[in-house]
Structures are given as structure tokens and as C-alpha cells.
Design an enzyme around this catalytic site. Structure first.
Site, PDB file in Angstrom:
ATOM      1  N   HIS A   1     -13.831 -16.302  27.321  1.00  0.00           N
ATOM      2  CA  HIS A   1     -14.601 -16.021  28.644  1.00  0.00           C
ATOM      3  C   HIS A   1     -14.765 -17.436  29.325  1.00  0.00           C
ATOM      4  O   HIS A   1     -14.676 -18.564  28.500  1.00  0.00           O
ATOM      5  CB  HIS A   1     -16.146 -15.739  28.341  1.00  0.00           C
TER       6      HIS A   1
ATOM      7  N   HIS B   1      -9.308 -14.119  22.720  1.00  0.00           N
ATOM      8  CA  HIS B   1     -10.051 -13.462  23.908  1.00  0.00           C
ATOM      9  C   HIS B   1     -11.111 -14.606  24.329  1.00  0.00           C
ATOM     10  O   HIS B   1     -11.966 -14.860  23.687  1.00  0.00           O
ATOM     11  CB  HIS B   1     -10.567 -12.237  23.383  1.00  0.00           C
TER      12      HIS B   1
ATOM     13  N   ASN C   1     -14.495 -12.780  31.782  1.00  0.00           N
ATOM     14  CA  ASN C   1     -13.213 -13.141  31.165  1.00  0.00           C
ATOM     15  C   ASN C   1     -12.455 -14.190  31.756  1.00  0.00           C
ATOM     16  O   ASN C   1     -12.732 -14.438  32.877  1.00  0.00           O
ATOM     17  CB  ASN C   1     -12.398 -11.927  30.678  1.00  0.00           C
TER      18      ASN C   1
ATOM     19  N   CYS D   1     -20.871 -10.311  28.785  1.00  0.00           N
ATOM     20  CA  CYS D   1     -21.298  -9.679  27.903  1.00  0.00           C
ATOM     21  C   CYS D   1     -22.784  -9.232  28.276  1.00  0.00           C
ATOM     22  O   CYS D   1     -23.425 -10.348  28.843  1.00  0.00           O
ATOM     23  CB  CYS D   1     -21.048 -10.389  26.750  1.00  0.00           C
TER      24      CYS D   1
ATOM     25  N   ARG E   1     -10.993  -2.205  31.536  1.00  0.00           N
ATOM     26  CA  ARG E   1     -12.084  -1.661  30.521  1.00  0.00           C
ATOM     27  C   ARG E   1     -12.987  -2.800  30.360  1.00  0.00           C
ATOM     28  O   ARG E   1     -14.286  -2.394  30.763  1.00  0.00           O
ATOM     29  CB  ARG E   1     -11.430  -1.473  29.076  1.00  0.00           C
ATOM     30  N   ASP E   2     -12.977  -3.730  30.108  1.00  0.00           N
ATOM     31  CA  ASP E   2     -13.708  -4.888  29.761  1.00  0.00           C
ATOM     32  C   ASP E   2     -14.416  -5.321  31.013  1.00  0.00           C
ATOM     33  O   ASP E   2     -15.683  -5.587  31.327  1.00  0.00           O
ATOM     34  CB  ASP E   2     -13.337  -5.982  29.140  1.00  0.00           C
TER      35      ASP E   2
END
Length: 316
Positions: A209, A207, A249, A240, A12-13
């Protein structure tokens, strides 16, 4: 040492900002492979508008075709009521809702002020009405690339507001890689204090990065503060779009390797995960940031050069 639980977000991300569409067959095969590695959760896809995120336009098909392994939760990102309805129809195990703790980032990312985001997500929570567990991911908790510092109390207040609505979990996101370990320690301590008095067992996830190279250091600071749940992205994919220079990430396999080497139980079959991670450059068509898939585990030893045997004899 206690158990650490990982949520894999690459499909997803990681995939949502890739320039080239990842074929549906490839996504399904990847989720199926990850399902055999021991993850607590896999964030499979996002039920957003195909116009907004064309890379995930096959969300229903992917969710319908994956092979679900008992013990693994298949979670999906949901932006609104329509997305929630689609996710429920696809039998998602968890819905992940998102808003930012920075007004500017929320406007850039979600096209609305924070107050309107909260109202819209509150409607989703009410609509779901406990049928499926809900997690809320709060973006930019450690700083905004446009506003700068995001006050800790603001993050705690937003987390508490969603907790009061009955969500099962809160994810505190370092969306643009601005966090450092001392800041993470303060955040974790404050979160533990705020939710220690809750009558429910709130799932707190971090979460991170690796934009500025502190991703694994931040994981370690969070673990030492008592956090047991983390997001990670295979190969370190993701990033992002509203953060200049932001990289992906934290690499799932790098973080899991670090924690396993330190004696933590992640429940992950690391050799199997690394075999999957080594497929990522071919899947996305470019190199990925993850290191352990390239270098191997620290216990993966190599034969000495042939001349070393002669030197041993020479110096005996």
C-alpha cells in the site's frame, strides 16, 4: 532483465470499500478490458457474505459473465468453506485465502483469533483437495497499526505452515502501508532463504500500500531482491478499514510504468492499461491517487510553446 508478473486487484480489493455500489455491467466491462492488457492474474471478486461486503454481492454474476482470455488467471477471495464452494462453482482459476499475522488485526478484520483462522483455512484447503490452485495472503506482515512490529520469524512460520499444506502461492501483504525498503529487503531475503529448499516452486507475491508514500520504493526493493510477482490496484484504489488513515494499494499503472522504464518486462500493454485507468474516476465517482494516468508516460512528449521557435532563431 527477467519478467515481472502483476495481479490486478482493483475489482475486489479496490471496489470492496467504495461507498457506492459499482454496477455489475461496469465490473464485467472493466475485467474484460483488463483481460486485454497482459495481466498474469486478475482478482475479480470476493465470495464473502453479501451482508459483510455488499459491494461484491454480485460475485457469481460477474464471474459468469466475464470474457476469459487464455493466459490470464481469474482469481477470487474466499473466506470460508461456503465461499470456496461458490468459487469452485464459478470456475475460478485460483482461490485466495486471507488471514493476518497480527492477532489484534485478525480479530478486528476476521472476528476470530489467528489459530481459529488457520484451522478454518486448513479445512478449505483440504476440501478443495488440489482441484483448484490456492494462494494464501498474509496480512500485516510488515507491521500492525494496533500492535506495532510483527516479528519476521512469525511471518515466515505462518508462510511455512501454509506451504506445508500444499498451497501454490503465498502473498506477503503490507496491509496498512507500514513497510519501508530496508525492511522489505530483509523480508525478501528471508523468504527466499526459507523457500529455496522447497521441492515445489512456490509463487511468492508482494502486496504493498502507498499509505506513507513508499509503495513504489518498496516494489523496487522487492524486485531487486528477486521477487517477480506483485499485486496492484488500478488507480491506487483500496485500503484497509481497520487502519486509521490507510490509503489504497500501489497504483498498478504507476508501478508497471516504473518497471517498464527501468527495462523490466511486465507483459503489460501500458498505453492500453492507461486508457482503462483514465476511466476509473468516472467509474468510482471521485479522483483516484494514480499519477501516470494524469501525467502520461515519461516518453509522452509535448510540443514546445510557440515562442520557443522565435527564441531559437534569436540565439542562433
Amino acid at each position: 532483465m527477467g519478467a515481472i508478473f502483476f495481479n490486478e486487484v482493483a475489482t475486489r480489493d479496490g471496489f470492496q470499500i467504495e461507498p457506492n455500489f459499482i454496477p455489475t455491467d461496469t465490473k464485467v466491462a472493466l475485467v474484460d478490458a483488463l483481460s486485454e492488457c497482459g495481466y498474469a492474474k486478475i482478482e475479480v471478486t470476493s465470495f464473502t457474505s453479501p451482508k459483510a461486503i455488499p459491494m461484491l454481492r454480485d460475485a457469481e454474476e460477474v464471474m459468469g459473465r466475464i470474457r476469459r482470455v487464455p493466459g490470464v488467471e481469474y482469481t477470487v477471495l474466499v473466506p470460508n468453506l461456503r465461499g470456496a464452494e461458490r468459487a469452485l462453482e464459478s470456475r475460478a482459476d485460483e482461490l485466495n485465502l486471507v488471514m493476518s499475522t497480527s492477532e489484534t488485526h485478525n480479530l478486528a478484520n476476521l472476528r476470530m483469533p489467528m489459530a481459529r483462522s488457520f484451522a478454518a483455512l486448513s479445512d478449505v484447503i483440504a476440501h478443495v483437495d488440489g482441484r483448484t490452485p490456492i494462494n494464501v495472503s498474509l496480512s500485516c506482515c510488515f507491521g500492525c497499526p494496533m500492535e506495532g512490529e510483527v516479528p519476521l520469524d512469525n511471518v515466515l512460520d505462518w508462510a511455512a505452515r501454509f506451504a506445508d499444506l500444499g498451497v501454490r502461492g503465498i502473498t506477503i501483504c503490507d496491509t496498512t502501508g507500514m513497510a519501508h525498503p530496508a525492511q522489505v529487503s530483509r523480508m525478501v531475503e528471508a523468504l527466499q532463504q526459507r523457500f529455496a529448499q522447497s521441492s515445489r516452486d512456490m509463487q511468492l507475491t508482494l502486496h504493498f500500500h502507498n499509505t506513507r508514500g513508499m509503495g513504489l520504493a518498496n516494489v523496487l526493493a522487492a524486485v531487486q531482491g528477486g521477487i517477480t510477482r506483485f499485486d496492484g490496484s488500478l488507480g491506487g484504489l483500496g485500503g484497509c478499514p481497520y487502519a486509521p488513515g490507510a490509503s489504497g494499494n500501489i497504483s498498478s499503472e504507476d508501478a508497471i510504468h516504473m518497471l517498464a522504464a527501468m527495462g523490466y518486462d511486465t507483459g503489460i500493454d501500458l498505453p492500453r492499461l492507461l486508457a482503462v485507468a483514465r476511466q476509473m474516476p468516472q467509474i468510482v465517482g471521485h479522483e483516484v491517487p494514480g499519477q501516470v494516468a494524469k501525467a502520461g508516460r515519461i516518453e509522452d512528449l509535448h510540443p514546445a510553446p510557440e515562442f520557443v521557435a522565435a527564441l531559437r532563431e534569436q540565439f542562433i
